[in-house]
Write a protein that holds these residues in place. Structure first.
Motif, PDB file in Angstrom:
ATOM      1  N   GLY A 164       0.804  -1.211   0.000  1.00 48.54           N
ATOM      2  CA  GLY A 164       0.000   0.000   0.000  1.00 48.54           C
ATOM      3  C   GLY A 164       0.836   1.258   0.000  1.00 48.54           C
ATOM      4  O   GLY A 164       1.916   1.309   0.598  1.00 48.54           O
ATOM      5  N   GLY A 165       0.319   2.290  -0.656  1.00 47.83           N
ATOM      6  CA  GLY A 165       0.955   3.608  -0.658  1.00 47.83           C
ATOM      7  C   GLY A 165      -0.120   4.684  -0.534  1.00 47.83           C
ATOM      8  O   GLY A 165      -1.238   4.526  -1.046  1.00 47.83           O
ATOM      9  N   TRP A 166       0.211   5.777   0.174  1.00 45.94           N
ATOM     10  CA  TRP A 166      -0.785   6.841   0.399  1.00 45.94           C
ATOM     11  C   TRP A 166      -0.087   8.178   0.547  1.00 45.94           C
ATOM     12  O   TRP A 166       0.957   8.281   1.201  1.00 45.94           O
ATOM     13  CB  TRP A 166      -1.586   6.535   1.662  1.00 45.94           C
ATOM     14  N   CYS A 167      -0.694   9.214  -0.055  1.00 42.44           N
ATOM     15  CA  CYS A 167      -0.185  10.580   0.051  1.00 42.44           C
ATOM     16  C   CYS A 167      -1.072  11.351   1.022  1.00 42.44           C
ATOM     17  O   CYS A 167      -2.256  11.566   0.740  1.00 42.44           O
ATOM     18  CB  CYS A 167      -0.172  11.258  -1.321  1.00 42.44           C
ATOM     19  N   ASP A 168      -0.497  11.752   2.152  1.00 43.69           N
ATOM     20  CA  ASP A 168      -1.240  12.496   3.162  1.00 43.69           C
ATOM     21  C   ASP A 168      -1.582  13.876   2.599  1.00 43.69           C
ATOM     22  O   ASP A 168      -0.677  14.661   2.269  1.00 43.69           O
ATOM     23  CB  ASP A 168      -0.381  12.636   4.417  1.00 43.69           C
ATOM     24  N   PRO A 169      -2.885  14.204   2.483  1.00 45.67           N
ATOM     25  CA  PRO A 169      -3.242  15.495   1.885  1.00 45.67           C
ATOM     26  C   PRO A 169      -2.849  16.683   2.763  1.00 45.67           C
ATOM     27  O   PRO A 169      -2.713  17.801   2.254  1.00 45.67           O
ATOM     28  CB  PRO A 169      -4.774  15.415   1.739  1.00 45.67           C
ATOM     29  N   GLY A 170      -2.656  16.455   4.059  1.00 39.36           N
ATOM     30  CA  GLY A 170      -2.296  17.563   4.937  1.00 39.36           C
ATOM     31  C   GLY A 170      -0.830  17.914   4.879  1.00 39.36           C
ATOM     32  O   GLY A 170      -0.452  19.087   4.834  1.00 39.36           O
TER      33      GLY A 170
END
Length: 224
Positions: free
Chosen positions: A87-93
């Motif tokens: 899994g990979g995710w870009c924190d919008p904050g």
């Protein structure tokens, strides 16, 4: 064999082109992916939760395909466990990129519970393609302790019943005995409270026999 070729051989079913597309998805705020590295198939339903905090890798800059391949090489033994995905995710904050070994669960409550236990900030809803923040665990109110499960009250020990004291002079009396009648002063008690003597008959002279007849004054009853 160069480093790029070695990394590609360690990525299983993910080609270089596929890794590049996954890296591009991490440039979008709240963007990311959830992929089975063995088959290259993307998970499309359920909730993805990072369940191995020791495998978490945070990137402050742009992530490339080589970065993804290097991560897959380091974590290949964990990704080989049943039910694990990449899994990979870009924190919008913060715009930071998080790479994790995740698991996919069917319900949101289960995903949030797993995410809280693993110290994660969010879980990813694959159906809606959006992240859901993990709420903190409820804290006990200040000054109040978390109530424990109620326990049945402990019964108080039963007090021993003490019989009432016997009145003075009645220690030999039983429940079936009858109280004795008091003896008048000056008289000695007799057995079974009987009178001390049999009533005497009055002395008025000799008792006459019922069969005796008084003879007439003139003589015998046979006399004429």
């Amino acid at each position: 064999m160069n480093q790029r070729t070695h990394n590609h051989e360690s990525t299983g079913g993910l080609s270089v082109a596929r890794l590049a597309a996954m890296a591009d998805a991490l440039t979008v705020p709240d963007g990311g992916f959830t992929v089975d590295p063995a088959t290259g198939d993307a998970a499309r339903t359920g909730y993805a939760v990072a369940v191995h905090p020791e495998c978490e890798h945070i990137c402050d800059g742009r992530v490339t395909a080589d970065d993804l391949a290097a991560y897959l090489t380091r974590t290949r033994h964990v990704l080989a466990l049943p039910g694990r995905v990449f899994g990979g995710w870009c924190d919008p904050g913060t715009r930071r990129v998080y790479l994790d070994v995740s698991a996919v669960v069917a319900t949101l409550p289960a995903a949030l519970e797993l995410g809280r236990a693993a110290g994660q900030r969010a879980v990813f809803d694959l159906d809606a393609a959006t992240s859901i923040p993990v709420p903190p665990a409820p804290s006990p109110v200040a000054g109040k302790e978390t109530p424990a499960e109620p326990t049945p009250p402990i019964p108080a020990p039963r007090a021993e019943r003490t019989p009432p004291p016997c009145p003075p002079g009645n220690h030999a009396r039983t429940a079936t005995s009858k109280p004795s009648r008091p003896t008048p002063a000056g008289r000695k008690p007799t057995p079974k409270n009987k009178p001390d003597s049999t009533p005497k008959r009055s002395t008025g002279g000799p008792r006459k026999s019922p069969t005796s007849r008084r003879s007439p004054k003139n003589g015998s009853p046979h006399s004429r």
